[in-house]
Design a protein around this motif. Structure first.
Motif, PDB file in Angstrom:
ATOM      1  N   GLY A  30      40.670  37.049  39.849  1.00 43.66           N
ATOM      2  CA  GLY A  30      40.297  35.729  40.348  1.00 43.66           C
ATOM      3  C   GLY A  30      40.750  35.506  41.773  1.00 43.66           C
ATOM      4  N   SER A  31      41.958  35.926  42.070  1.00 38.96           N
ATOM      5  CA  SER A  31      42.496  35.797  43.421  1.00 38.96           C
ATOM      6  C   SER A  31      41.685  36.624  44.415  1.00 38.96           C
ATOM      7  N   ASP A  56      42.581  42.934  36.282  1.00 37.48           N
ATOM      8  CA  ASP A  56      41.307  42.270  36.022  1.00 37.48           C
ATOM      9  C   ASP A  56      41.227  41.873  34.552  1.00 37.48           C
ATOM     10  N   ASN A  57      41.494  40.612  34.285  1.00 41.90           N
ATOM     11  CA  ASN A  57      41.362  40.097  32.924  1.00 41.90           C
ATOM     12  C   ASN A  57      40.145  39.188  32.785  1.00 41.90           C
ATOM     13  N   ALA A  58      39.283  39.208  33.809  1.00 46.01           N
ATOM     14  CA  ALA A  58      38.039  38.424  33.839  1.00 46.01           C
ATOM     15  C   ALA A  58      38.296  36.926  33.672  1.00 46.01           C
ATOM     16  N   ALA A  59      39.425  36.452  34.199  1.00 45.31           N
ATOM     17  CA  ALA A  59      39.761  35.036  34.071  1.00 45.31           C
ATOM     18  C   ALA A  59      40.583  34.565  35.266  1.00 45.31           C
ATOM     19  N   ASN A  65      42.220  29.716  32.871  1.00 47.06           N
ATOM     20  CA  ASN A  65      41.531  30.862  32.248  1.00 47.06           C
ATOM     21  C   ASN A  65      40.012  30.736  32.206  1.00 47.06           C
ATOM     22  N   GLN A  66      39.427  30.109  33.221  1.00 45.53           N
ATOM     23  CA  GLN A  66      37.972  30.107  33.314  1.00 45.53           C
ATOM     24  C   GLN A  66      37.503  31.538  33.583  1.00 45.53           C
TER      25      GLN A  66
END
Length: 96
Positions: A30-31, A56-59, A65-66
């Motif tokens: 995200g960052s 990378d947790n896709a959030a 946690n979008q």
């Protein structure tokens, strides 16, 4: 770097430019997606003393946690390579 989403890799790049000591950056997907220009700068300057590790947790973990676009659209490894970072490595860990 809590509270500076999008700037971690840029700050790491700056530190690697002004010193010889190796700089390790741990950034989130995200960052990194908030400031993909950082990858362009890293690819252009190509500092040998900088390692960026992206979790990378896709959030967007720090904002609730979008889901990020790495879940279905963007491959960060390909993005990094497209920015001139040839020495990228992707590691998968799958949790059920």
């Amino acid at each position: 770097m809590l509270g500076s989403m999008g700037l971690v890799s840029s700050i790491g790049l700056g530190l690697s430019i002004v010193q010889e000591k190796h700089v390790y950056v741990i950034d989130g997907d995200g960052s990194l997606l908030m400031n993909p220009n950082a990858l362009i700068s890293v690819g252009t300057l190509n500092p040998k003393n900088l390692t960026i590790i992206v979790i990378d947790n896709a959030a967007y973990g720090s904002t609730g946690n979008q889901e990020t676009c790495t879940f279905s659209q963007v491959d960060l490894e390909l993005l990094a390579k497209g920015c001139g970072m040839a020495d990228t490595v992707k590691v998968y860990t799958w949790m059920n």
